[in-house]
Design a protein around this motif. Structure first.
Motif, PDB file in Angstrom:
ATOM      1  N   GLU A  20      33.892  36.998  50.689  1.00 31.10           N
ATOM      2  CA  GLU A  20      33.693  36.277  51.947  1.00 31.10           C
ATOM      3  C   GLU A  20      32.487  35.349  51.883  1.00 31.10           C
ATOM      4  N   LYS A  23      33.507  32.391  49.777  1.00 29.32           N
ATOM      5  CA  LYS A  23      34.408  31.557  50.576  1.00 29.32           C
ATOM      6  C   LYS A  23      33.612  30.676  51.534  1.00 29.32           C
ATOM      7  N   ARG A  24      32.631  31.245  52.230  1.00 28.68           N
ATOM      8  CA  ARG A  24      31.799  30.474  53.160  1.00 28.68           C
ATOM      9  C   ARG A  24      30.986  29.419  52.437  1.00 28.68           C
ATOM     10  N   ALA A  36      40.728  33.914  51.142  1.00 31.47           N
ATOM     11  CA  ALA A  36      40.158  34.996  50.333  1.00 31.47           C
ATOM     12  C   ALA A  36      41.203  35.549  49.352  1.00 31.47           C
TER      13      ALA A  36
END
Length: 53
Positions: A20, A23-24, A36
């Motif tokens: 996560e 991903k951010r 994800a």
């Protein structure tokens, strides 16, 4: 673009960061929205031996 994402994944998974967070980072830095699940498949496809959190 593929090489860029692969390098980001390799570098950040080596440091122990969660999916996560990666991903951010990709979304904020490069304005690329990636799921994800797609990241998980990409890691498996690259045969990287990291534990996915």
């Amino acid at each position: 673009m593929n090489c860029l994402i692969d390098n980001i994944l390799n570098r950040n998974l080596k440091k122990g960061r969660k999916l996560e967070v990666i991903k951010r980072y990709i979304k904020l830095r490069y304005h690329i929205n990636i799921d994800a699940r797609a990241i998980e498949k990409r890691v498996q496809g690259l045969n990287l031996s990291y534990r996915l959190n």
